[in-house]
Design a protein around this motif. Sequence first.
Motif, PDB file in Angstrom:
ATOM      1  N   ASP A  41       3.053   2.452   0.185  1.00 60.01           N
ATOM      2  CA  ASP A  41       4.262   1.785  -0.287  1.00 60.01           C
ATOM      3  C   ASP A  41       4.045   0.291  -0.083  1.00 60.01           C
ATOM      4  O   ASP A  41       3.258  -0.128   0.756  1.00 60.01           O
ATOM      5  CB  ASP A  41       5.485   2.249   0.514  1.00 60.01           C
ATOM      6  CG  ASP A  41       5.805   3.710   0.266  1.00 60.01           C
ATOM      7  OD1 ASP A  41       5.585   4.174  -0.864  1.00 60.01           O
ATOM      8  OD2 ASP A  41       6.270   4.377   1.209  1.00 60.01           O
ATOM      9  N   PRO A  61      10.437  -3.574   3.104  1.00 56.79           N
ATOM     10  CA  PRO A  61       9.900  -2.561   2.184  1.00 56.79           C
ATOM     11  C   PRO A  61      10.453  -2.806   0.771  1.00 56.79           C
ATOM     12  O   PRO A  61      11.625  -3.137   0.611  1.00 56.79           O
ATOM     13  CB  PRO A  61      10.424  -1.239   2.731  1.00 56.79           C
ATOM     14  CG  PRO A  61      11.086  -1.545   4.025  1.00 56.79           C
ATOM     15  CD  PRO A  61      11.312  -3.009   4.103  1.00 56.79           C
ATOM     16  N   ASP A 104       7.959  -1.622  -5.551  1.00 57.64           N
ATOM     17  CA  ASP A 104       6.671  -1.701  -6.240  1.00 57.64           C
ATOM     18  C   ASP A 104       6.096  -3.105  -6.098  1.00 57.64           C
ATOM     19  O   ASP A 104       6.721  -3.988  -5.526  1.00 57.64           O
ATOM     20  CB  ASP A 104       6.813  -1.320  -7.711  1.00 57.64           C
ATOM     21  CG  ASP A 104       7.892  -2.101  -8.426  1.00 57.64           C
ATOM     22  OD1 ASP A 104       8.144  -3.263  -8.055  1.00 57.64           O
ATOM     23  OD2 ASP A 104       8.494  -1.551  -9.360  1.00 57.64           O
TER      24      ASP A 104
END
Length: 88
Positions: A38, A59, A62
């Motif tokens: 990720d 986080p 993409d």
Amino acid sequence: MATTDAHDPREWAGTRVVPAQNCYRWYRVWVQPDLFNDWVVWTAWGRLGSAQYRQRLYPVADCESATALVQHIIARKIRRGYRSHPSF
């Protein structure tokens, strides 16, 4: 939009030095995949010359989202007086 290093728009390092305010700061932001592939945006900052620093990770969904977040962070730091500095 802020300009970044020509090599990779997903990585930037900057410093802010204002002796009158006793302000000697550095800031770094970069993108990398985590252990599960990720994407994560890392930020780190501290006082120039000090071994202590702080860091935070964000986080993201993409690589494109990561690049957009990095560009946003860079623009904000430049508005606050940070100048590009070679990575350290």
